[in-house]
Scaffold this motif. Sequence first.
Motif, PDB file in Angstrom:
ATOM      1  N   GLU A 103       0.685  -1.081  -0.033  1.00 40.05           N
ATOM      2  CA  GLU A 103       0.027   0.061  -0.069  1.00 40.05           C
ATOM      3  C   GLU A 103       0.865   1.204   0.084  1.00 40.05           C
ATOM      4  O   GLU A 103       2.110   1.014   0.367  1.00 40.05           O
ATOM      5  N   ARG A 131      -3.987   0.262  -2.394  1.00 40.46           N
ATOM      6  CA  ARG A 131      -3.715  -0.704  -1.610  1.00 40.46           C
ATOM      7  C   ARG A 131      -3.838  -1.934  -2.551  1.00 40.46           C
ATOM      8  O   ARG A 131      -3.849  -1.911  -3.740  1.00 40.46           O
ATOM      9  N   GLU A 132      -3.277  -3.050  -2.051  1.00 38.18           N
ATOM     10  CA  GLU A 132      -3.321  -4.493  -3.049  1.00 38.18           C
ATOM     11  C   GLU A 132      -4.731  -4.414  -3.662  1.00 38.18           C
ATOM     12  O   GLU A 132      -5.844  -4.482  -2.970  1.00 38.18           O
ATOM     13  N   GLY A 133      -4.493  -4.698  -4.931  1.00 40.98           N
ATOM     14  CA  GLY A 133      -5.616  -5.114  -5.608  1.00 40.98           C
ATOM     15  C   GLY A 133      -6.179  -3.950  -6.432  1.00 40.98           C
ATOM     16  O   GLY A 133      -7.357  -4.060  -7.087  1.00 40.98           O
ATOM     17  N   ASP A 134      -5.727  -2.660  -6.224  1.00 46.11           N
ATOM     18  CA  ASP A 134      -6.191  -1.566  -6.983  1.00 46.11           C
ATOM     19  C   ASP A 134      -5.626  -1.467  -8.294  1.00 46.11           C
ATOM     20  O   ASP A 134      -4.407  -1.946  -8.537  1.00 46.11           O
ATOM     21  N   ASN A 282     -10.706  -0.636  -7.058  1.00 47.24           N
ATOM     22  CA  ASN A 282     -10.380  -1.918  -6.458  1.00 47.24           C
ATOM     23  C   ASN A 282     -10.956  -2.977  -7.177  1.00 47.24           C
ATOM     24  O   ASN A 282     -12.107  -2.993  -7.239  1.00 47.24           O
ATOM     25  N   GLY A 284      -9.274  -6.304  -6.337  1.00 45.80           N
ATOM     26  CA  GLY A 284      -8.759  -7.419  -5.823  1.00 45.80           C
ATOM     27  C   GLY A 284      -9.728  -8.073  -4.772  1.00 45.80           C
ATOM     28  O   GLY A 284      -9.527  -9.187  -4.242  1.00 45.80           O
ATOM     29  N   SER A 285     -10.571  -7.343  -4.110  1.00 42.57           N
ATOM     30  CA  SER A 285     -11.570  -7.521  -3.303  1.00 42.57           C
ATOM     31  C   SER A 285     -12.957  -8.842  -3.866  1.00 42.57           C
ATOM     32  O   SER A 285     -13.173  -8.413  -4.699  1.00 42.57           O
ATOM     33  N   PRO A 286     -13.044  -9.737  -2.982  1.00 41.25           N
ATOM     34  CA  PRO A 286     -13.961 -10.784  -3.590  1.00 41.25           C
ATOM     35  C   PRO A 286     -15.352 -10.077  -3.625  1.00 41.25           C
ATOM     36  O   PRO A 286     -16.341 -10.240  -4.413  1.00 41.25           O
ATOM     37  N   VAL A 287     -15.685  -9.055  -2.774  1.00 42.36           N
ATOM     38  CA  VAL A 287     -16.852  -8.305  -2.906  1.00 42.36           C
ATOM     39  C   VAL A 287     -16.861  -7.408  -4.016  1.00 42.36           C
ATOM     40  O   VAL A 287     -16.290  -6.889  -4.567  1.00 42.36           O
ATOM     41  N   TYR A 292     -18.984 -15.375  -9.861  1.00 36.01           N
ATOM     42  CA  TYR A 292     -18.399 -16.116  -8.791  1.00 36.01           C
ATOM     43  C   TYR A 292     -18.925 -17.541  -8.757  1.00 36.01           C
ATOM     44  O   TYR A 292     -20.197 -17.975  -9.067  1.00 36.01           O
ATOM     45  N   SER A 300     -13.248 -10.499 -11.677  1.00 35.95           N
ATOM     46  CA  SER A 300     -13.512  -9.031 -11.349  1.00 35.95           C
ATOM     47  C   SER A 300     -13.307  -8.284 -12.614  1.00 35.95           C
ATOM     48  O   SER A 300     -11.796  -8.170 -12.918  1.00 35.95           O
TER      49      SER A 300
END
Length: 463
Positions: A103, A131-134, A282, A284-287, A292, A300
């Motif tokens: 990050e 942050r990670e996944g951005d 982002n 990276g988040s599963p949300v 899915y 994503s």
Amino acid sequence: MSTVCSSRFFVGLCFLVLFHGSLAQLPGRLSGRSECQIEQITAREPNRRQVSEAGFSEFWDSGENEELDCAGVQVVRHTINPKGLLLPCYPNTHELVYVVRGEGLQGTVLPGCAETSEGGTDKHQRVYRYREGDILALPAGAVHWTYNHADKPVVLVALRDTSNVANQLDRNFRKFFLAGNPQSQMPQGKGHQGKQQQRPSWSEPKEHEGFNMYAGFDDGILQQVFDVEYEIVSQLKGFNDDRGLIVLAEYLHVLVPEEGEERRRDDNWIEQTICSTQLSANIGSPVGADVYNPRGGRISRLNSHKLPVLESLQLSAERGVLYKNAVLAPHYNLNAHSIIYITSGNSRLQIVGNDGSAVFDGEVQEGQLIVVPQDFAVIKKAGEEGCEWVAFKTNDNAITMQLAGRFSYIRALPEDVLVNSYNISPEEARNLKYNRKEGVVLSPRSRSPLKEAQNALLNTLFG
């Protein structure tokens, strides 16, 4: 007072027209090489590295990679150590950056925008956290810098779209540094410590063969325009700076809005349309995953519908996660090349060209990069540890066509078309259309030992 306001409005309006025009040029990309005979594709690791005081940069050079050259892109991976600052610079092409790990803080200076962050005597344009996944969008010509304010290394992978219409000179990538001495390289052992530093096959840096931009200006003129002493001008030029592209900044304090805090907006409508443009999102988040499958994984996607600035960049991104032995259904990209970087795990990947032959059939591993050209079909099966990746795509709204699964073209064809096209029975056509209920991400399928033996025998007898 009204004259001053009118003058400011006119200047702001000019910046709006010029800068927005540079971002929103006629959509499209310059053509790639006039002829691309892609008979074999290779999963590649970086072929060049530059070591700096507080990190290192690794390059996939398009000149040594036919697939990247044909796709009209270049790729770089930056590893920024804690307290490392990637020096301010501006590129001649749009860049799309994925945060693999860590990050930090990102600053992007847009022309004509006010200094909206104020603290003490310092004023500056907005800075935002990543942050990670951005995904970070860096428009061509905009000055940007990045800083690792945390206690762990930051790893960034950046796609440079050299064939974008924003790059009007030629298809070569150029980065214009505004500080330091970008041509310098730290001696081995003085910069980053790690096993990859010892790889002797990497060539010497080629991208940054000069000094920063101020080095070319006359000393006296720089003293006059900045109204500073000669010593400061000397530091500005950076002739004696041997720290490289990423420098150690032990004490760096900037004003950053807290996460979730809305940036203070000016009443000026120009700032609301340009200066408040969102430049990151982002994936990276599963949300919020677009696809899915609890037994297979997730996908994503980030396109211009979700991050509008991507319409100007003509780029998009996709983040994929496959669980152990899961399969990404075969598909192709209708309107984009796909540049895939493996972030963790491994998978078997097959890419098929227009003559039906496999141009790649092998394993891809963490840290490797591979190009899937437009319209080439690809299938991916995760290994025992699963597989995760990010794919950069050369269209802001990349579209895929599925070749198997619930959303495939086979589902859309009439049954009799399948019967006659493949010379199969109606029952076999129905099985082909409806046996697989899943769509894009397919969970592993286990067959009985007898069925596996029968398939193995058929493959042996008939290939």
